[in-house]
Design an enzyme around this catalytic site. Structure first.
Site, PDB file in Angstrom:
ATOM      1  N   ASP A 203       0.993  -1.483  -0.295  1.00  0.00           N
ATOM      2  CA  ASP A 203       0.144  -0.343  -0.127  1.00  0.00           C
ATOM      3  C   ASP A 203       0.566   1.518  -0.211  1.00  0.00           C
ATOM      4  OD1 ASP A 203      -1.854   1.885   0.933  1.00  0.00           O
ATOM      5  OD2 ASP A 203      -3.504   0.166   1.229  1.00  0.00           O
TER       6      ASP A 203
ATOM      7  N   HIS B  78     -13.103  -1.490  -7.743  1.00  0.00           N
ATOM      8  CA  HIS B  78     -14.622  -0.739  -8.437  1.00  0.00           C
ATOM      9  C   HIS B  78     -13.932   0.495  -7.626  1.00  0.00           C
ATOM     10  CE1 HIS B  78     -16.042  -0.550  -3.172  1.00  0.00           C
ATOM     11  NE2 HIS B  78     -14.493  -0.304  -3.606  1.00  0.00           N
TER      12      HIS B  78
END
Ligand SMILES: C[S@@+](CC[C@H](N)C(=O)[O-])C[C@H]1O[C@@H](n2cnc3c(N)ncnc32)[C@H](O)[C@@H]1O
Length: 430
Positions: free
Chosen positions: A284, A327
């Site tokens: 991340d 998404h």
């Protein structure tokens, strides 16, 4: 007598729904009597079904019928007006989380605090705290056991949990503020294709896309990380579904899972605890896991790695897990993320994508469809992206890299997310 909001045929529907609700409630009660009682808890999950699958279905039907019944009972005018004013309840919740009032209300059962004393603790006039709290009590959040006093109830107690508090704060601050800028954003960018042409950009007067904006303010990134962990606490997003959706046990000892965009590592933690043979690498942006610590038993099997998924994937992993990542992005950007991984996949490696698959309109229950469409709106408001149907996903995978093949789709019972397994086609593996 005032005019009734419902006509005769609606009354017939109300009677039939009420009978259904009675039947479903009796069936659930009978099932509960057959299975051992679950102790009451302050669990954030909705009531745990006492038996298997048909109980889950009965619960779904019960909620659906209650929703239809309420809609008919209030009538069209009140229904519309209630919807249009709901932001005021949201604003009350925003203020309560912003002032961190939940932590100032006594935790003990039956204990309460006067609004006056509570307001003094946050240096505000009494009405600034009593009015939002009294509104929230009508929504079952907090209670007023004696006039002028506020106490916790089972809903407000959830705000004492750090991650859930962060989730509510994210929904009522960043998400809510951005939502109120949707119309001006659509006016300004009618056919927006970029990640920084969203309502969030207007709301926060920034040209940075959502995650870069959060990253530029580390406290916000840290809150969002906790909020994401909080979101996994409900039944539908429980991490147990990630464990159940794939045969992790079939992976050989020492297999490496790259948890791409893994935030604070909550998915990896759940996986590593359930599968002792796995090693997980949480990838991340730096701020997402700064200061993050892991329980001692898994420390040797989980590591954090700063990695921007818009650059080539540096790890040769057995599994690349992307839970709730794609998404967030419009198609062309999601394709870039996938290509960066596909380029590093060794033979036999898989990409596991855990995301919602939108069902066509009217095919699921209305409540299920509402939940996915709420999320779809969040994607429009915050990221200029969208929720996708199965055919949308398949064409996205093909556009990203035609050698990628969707080999399996699973959706555990009661999970909002499905798991899609991608492999490179055999003849394209080097
Ligand atoms: C919606 S959260 C999903 C977190 C987690 N996978 C889960 O299922 O709860 C998206 C994550 O993507 C991370 N992210 C955003 N942009 C990124 C980038 N360019 N590279 C790597 N991670 C990124 C965010 O920091 C955040 O942790």
């Amino acid at each position: 007598m005032s005019q009734m909001a419902v006509n005769n045929s609606q009354l017939d529907s109300i009677v039939s729904l009420a009978e259904d609700i009675g039947k479903l409630a009796r069936s659930l009660k009978a099932a509960s009597a057959r299975s051992p009682p679950t102790p009451p808890s302050a669990s954030p999950n909705s009531p745990t079904p006492p038996e298997g699958c048909h109980v889950i279905l009965d619960m779904v039907r019960l909620r659906q019928s209650c929703d239809e019944l309420l809609f008919l009972a209030v009538g069209p005018h009140e229904h519309l007006m209630a919807m249009a004013q709901h932001h005021r309840a949201e604003a009350a919740l925003q203020l309560v989380t912003h002032l961190e009032l939940a932590a100032l209300v006594p935790r003990e059962e039956c204990a309460s605090i006067s609004y006056e004393e509570l307001a003094a603790k946050v240096h505000l006039p009494t009405h600034r705290v009593s009015r939002p709290l009294r509104l929230l009590a009508t929504y079952h959040v907090f209670s007023e056991p004696a006039v002028g006093f506020v106490a916790h109830n089972e809903v407000s107690r959830l705000l004492l949990e750090e991650e859930l508090h962060a989730t509510v704060s994210y929904y009522t601050e960043e998400s809510f503020r951005s939502a109120s800028y949707l119309a001006p954003a659509v006016e300004r960018w009618p056919d927006a294709q970029e990640r920084n042409e969203t309502a969030l950009n207007l709301a926060y007067d920034t040209r940075l896309p959502k995650f870069d904006f959060f990253d530029s303010e580390p406290w916000r990134a840290a809150k969002f990380r906790k909020a994401m962990a909080g979101m996994t606490r409900g039944d539908r997003f429980a991490l147990q579904h990630l464990i159940d959706a794939f045969d992790w046990a079939a992976l050989k000892n020492g297999s490496v899972v790259a948890d791409v965009g893994g935030g604070g590592g909550h998915c990896s933690l759940a996986l590593a605890e359930a599968n002792l043979q796995l090693r997980c690498v949480v990838q991340d942006l730096r701020t997402a896991f700064q200061g993050q610590s892991l329980p001692q038993p898994v420390q040797s099997r989980i590591r954090f790695m700063e990695h921007d998924f818009f650059s080539p994937q540096p790890l040769e992993a057995d599994v690349y897990l992307l839970r709730w990542i794609l998404h967030d992005y419009p198609d062309k950007v999601a394709c870039r993320i996938l290509r960066n991984i596909a380029g590093s996949m060794r033979p036999g490696a898989r990409i596991l994508i855990m995301e919602a698959i939108m069902v066509p309109p009217g095919q699921g229950t209305r409540l299920e469809e509402r939940k996915s469409r709420l999320l779809d709106m969040a994607m429009m408001i915050l990221l200029n992206s969208r929720e996708r149907s199965l055919s949308d996903w398949i064409s996205l995978f093909h556009d990203a890299d035609s050698s990628l093949e969707l080999v399996n789709v699973t959706k555990p019972e009661d999970s909002a997310l499905s798991l899609m397994e991608l492999r490179r086609k055999r003849n394209s593996e080097s």
